[in-house]
Design a protein around this motif. Structure first.
Motif, PDB file in Angstrom:
ATOM      1  N   LYS A  41       8.710  17.596  -1.426  1.00  0.00           N
ATOM      2  CA  LYS A  41       7.461  18.487  -1.321  1.00  0.00           C
ATOM      3  C   LYS A  41       7.069  18.570  -2.783  1.00  0.00           C
ATOM      4  N   ALA A  42       7.943  18.547  -3.870  1.00  0.00           N
ATOM      5  CA  ALA A  42       7.581  18.568  -5.201  1.00  0.00           C
ATOM      6  C   ALA A  42       6.939  17.376  -5.715  1.00  0.00           C
ATOM      7  N   ALA A  43       7.373  16.176  -5.339  1.00  0.00           N
ATOM      8  CA  ALA A  43       6.888  14.794  -5.603  1.00  0.00           C
ATOM      9  C   ALA A  43       5.447  14.892  -4.923  1.00  0.00           C
ATOM     10  N   ASP A  44       5.338  15.144  -3.789  1.00  0.00           N
ATOM     11  CA  ASP A  44       4.122  14.927  -3.086  1.00  0.00           C
ATOM     12  C   ASP A  44       3.120  15.765  -3.812  1.00  0.00           C
ATOM     13  N   GLU A  45       3.340  17.064  -4.234  1.00  0.00           N
ATOM     14  CA  GLU A  45       2.459  17.821  -4.993  1.00  0.00           C
ATOM     15  C   GLU A  45       1.949  17.174  -6.543  1.00  0.00           C
ATOM     16  N   SER A  46       2.822  16.462  -6.921  1.00  0.00           N
ATOM     17  CA  SER A  46       2.693  15.639  -8.243  1.00  0.00           C
ATOM     18  C   SER A  46       1.852  14.505  -8.168  1.00  0.00           C
ATOM     19  N   VAL A  47       1.567  13.907  -7.009  1.00  0.00           N
ATOM     20  CA  VAL A  47       0.903  12.657  -6.959  1.00  0.00           C
ATOM     21  C   VAL A  47      -0.239  12.671  -6.088  1.00  0.00           C
ATOM     22  N   SER A  48      -1.282  11.794  -6.192  1.00  0.00           N
ATOM     23  CA  SER A  48      -2.554  11.845  -5.590  1.00  0.00           C
ATOM     24  C   SER A  48      -2.477  11.184  -4.165  1.00  0.00           C
ATOM     25  N   ALA A  49      -3.534  11.466  -3.458  1.00  0.00           N
ATOM     26  CA  ALA A  49      -3.603  10.650  -2.066  1.00  0.00           C
ATOM     27  C   ALA A  49      -3.806   9.071  -2.514  1.00  0.00           C
ATOM     28  N   GLU A  50      -4.513   8.703  -3.767  1.00  0.00           N
ATOM     29  CA  GLU A  50      -4.545   7.649  -4.156  1.00  0.00           C
ATOM     30  C   GLU A  50      -3.426   6.658  -4.411  1.00  0.00           C
ATOM     31  N   THR A  51      -2.498   7.619  -4.795  1.00  0.00           N
ATOM     32  CA  THR A  51      -0.992   7.092  -5.216  1.00  0.00           C
ATOM     33  C   THR A  51      -0.524   6.478  -3.997  1.00  0.00           C
ATOM     34  N   TRP A  52      -0.608   7.478  -2.942  1.00  0.00           N
ATOM     35  CA  TRP A  52       0.095   7.128  -1.449  1.00  0.00           C
ATOM     36  C   TRP A  52      -0.459   6.013  -1.060  1.00  0.00           C
ATOM     37  N   THR A  53      -1.914   5.798  -0.970  1.00  0.00           N
ATOM     38  CA  THR A  53      -2.731   4.734  -0.404  1.00  0.00           C
ATOM     39  C   THR A  53      -2.479   3.437  -0.995  1.00  0.00           C
ATOM     40  N   ASN A  54      -2.111   3.580  -2.433  1.00  0.00           N
ATOM     41  CA  ASN A  54      -1.883   2.368  -3.315  1.00  0.00           C
ATOM     42  C   ASN A  54      -0.382   1.876  -2.913  1.00  0.00           C
ATOM     43  N   GLU A  55       0.361   2.819  -2.754  1.00  0.00           N
ATOM     44  CA  GLU A  55       2.028   2.560  -2.292  1.00  0.00           C
ATOM     45  C   GLU A  55       1.712   1.649  -0.875  1.00  0.00           C
ATOM     46  N   ARG A  56       1.291   2.009  -0.036  1.00  0.00           N
ATOM     47  CA  ARG A  56       0.968   1.293   1.254  1.00  0.00           C
ATOM     48  C   ARG A  56       0.606  -0.102   1.201  1.00  0.00           C
ATOM     49  N   ARG A  57      -0.498  -0.223   0.346  1.00  0.00           N
ATOM     50  CA  ARG A  57      -1.357  -1.446  -0.174  1.00  0.00           C
ATOM     51  C   ARG A  57      -0.282  -2.318  -0.733  1.00  0.00           C
ATOM     52  N   ARG A  58       0.565  -1.894  -1.752  1.00  0.00           N
ATOM     53  CA  ARG A  58       1.281  -2.559  -2.560  1.00  0.00           C
ATOM     54  C   ARG A  58       2.649  -3.068  -1.517  1.00  0.00           C
ATOM     55  N   GLN A  59       3.151  -2.495  -0.710  1.00  0.00           N
ATOM     56  CA  GLN A  59       4.096  -2.791   0.083  1.00  0.00           C
ATOM     57  C   GLN A  59       3.680  -3.811   1.011  1.00  0.00           C
ATOM     58  N   LEU A  60       2.541  -3.555   1.696  1.00  0.00           N
ATOM     59  CA  LEU A  60       1.972  -4.730   2.349  1.00  0.00           C
ATOM     60  C   LEU A  60       1.857  -5.626   1.791  1.00  0.00           C
ATOM     61  N   TYR A  61       1.158  -6.043   0.610  1.00  0.00           N
ATOM     62  CA  TYR A  61       1.188  -7.224  -0.105  1.00  0.00           C
ATOM     63  C   TYR A  61       2.314  -7.878  -0.534  1.00  0.00           C
ATOM     64  N   VAL A  62       3.374  -7.069  -0.849  1.00  0.00           N
ATOM     65  CA  VAL A  62       4.596  -7.743  -1.260  1.00  0.00           C
ATOM     66  C   VAL A  62       5.304  -8.558   0.036  1.00  0.00           C
ATOM     67  N   LEU A  63       5.009  -7.786   1.260  1.00  0.00           N
ATOM     68  CA  LEU A  63       5.561  -8.328   2.293  1.00  0.00           C
ATOM     69  C   LEU A  63       4.673  -9.557   2.784  1.00  0.00           C
ATOM     70  N   SER A  64       3.539  -9.751   2.458  1.00  0.00           N
ATOM     71  CA  SER A  64       2.821 -11.170   2.455  1.00  0.00           C
ATOM     72  C   SER A  64       2.878 -12.175   1.673  1.00  0.00           C
ATOM     73  N   GLU A  65       3.535 -11.714   0.373  1.00  0.00           N
ATOM     74  CA  GLU A  65       3.455 -12.754  -0.580  1.00  0.00           C
ATOM     75  C   GLU A  65       5.054 -13.266  -0.884  1.00  0.00           C
ATOM     76  N   PRO A  66       5.519 -14.522  -0.433  1.00  0.00           N
ATOM     77  CA  PRO A  66       6.788 -14.716  -0.855  1.00  0.00           C
ATOM     78  C   PRO A  66       7.273 -14.832  -2.229  1.00  0.00           C
ATOM     79  N   ASP A  67       6.374 -14.915  -3.132  1.00  0.00           N
ATOM     80  CA  ASP A  67       6.783 -15.088  -4.578  1.00  0.00           C
ATOM     81  C   ASP A  67       7.251 -13.884  -5.132  1.00  0.00           C
TER      82      ASP A  67
END
Length: 199
Positions: free
Chosen positions: A94-120
């Motif tokens: 709860k404390a961490a969620d209050e400290s980060v923006s929706a943009e950070t969460w969106t970026n985290e999903r994007r990052r994880q999806l890219y990592v899963l698609s890129e073997p390197d």
């Protein structure tokens, strides 16, 4: 109890880190990971090369970094050891969620999806996940009055990380629903995860 959030200076540093990461992802998705240079990333992010290396040692690390983790771990460290592990996680989330923006969460999903698609990128990401696992196990062990390598501590830590990953990568969830979904999944964990058949 109240949990301290990151100060202004720390927030600025987090914003710069996210800006560099977003620029890297933009370029990786457009040109490919191998074809993208650090110079291109710094130009798009509008930072110097010196600033880049202040936040990331290598190009790989720009997408191995989890933008939510520093906030969550800091909040978890702030919880008293006599708080039960699941309760400590809930307060820290709860404390961490209050400290980060929706943009950070969106970026985290994007990052994880890219990592899963890129073997390197899987190697560096595995290293980052291992560090997160070790840090989380150490903190949870303190709340359980156990050692970090206790088999039950490591199993519990793995379950928590699985909950985090499956929530962020759930296409059916919008960013504003993450915290509620995490809370529900932690409730399920507290019940022993009885996966019963539904008629």
């Amino acid at each position: 109890m109240s949990t301290p959030t990151l100060g202004r200076r720390e927030r600025k540093k987090a914003e710069t880190r996210i800006r560099i990461q977003q620029a890297a992802l933009d370029l990786f998705e457009q040109h490919g990971f191998t074809e993208t240079s650090i110079e291109q990333i710094t130009e798009l992010a509008d930072v110097s090369t010196t600033t880049f290396f202040r936040y990331f040692r290598t190009k790989d690390e720009t997408v191995a970094h989890n933008g939510f983790t520093p906030f969550f771990l800091q909040a978890l460290r702030a919880q008293p050891d006599d708080l039960e592990p699941l309760d400590a996680i809930r307060v820290a989330l709860k404390a961490a969620d209050e400290s980060v923006s929706a943009e950070t969460w969106t970026n985290e999903r994007r990052r994880q999806l890219y990592v899963l698609s890129e073997p390197d990128l899987r190697g560096p990401s595995v290293g980052a996940i291992k560090k997160l696992f070790d840090d989380l196990a150490t903190l949870l062990a303190a709340h359980a009055g156990r050692e970090p390598d206790d088999p039950e501590v490591t199993a519990f830590t793995g379950a928590v990380l699985g909950i985090f990953g499956s929530t962020v990568l759930n296409d059916n969830l919008t960013v504003d629903k993450y915290l509620a979904a995490l809370d529900a999944a932690l409730d399920f964990l507290a019940q022993g995860m009885p996966l019963t058949r539904r008629l």
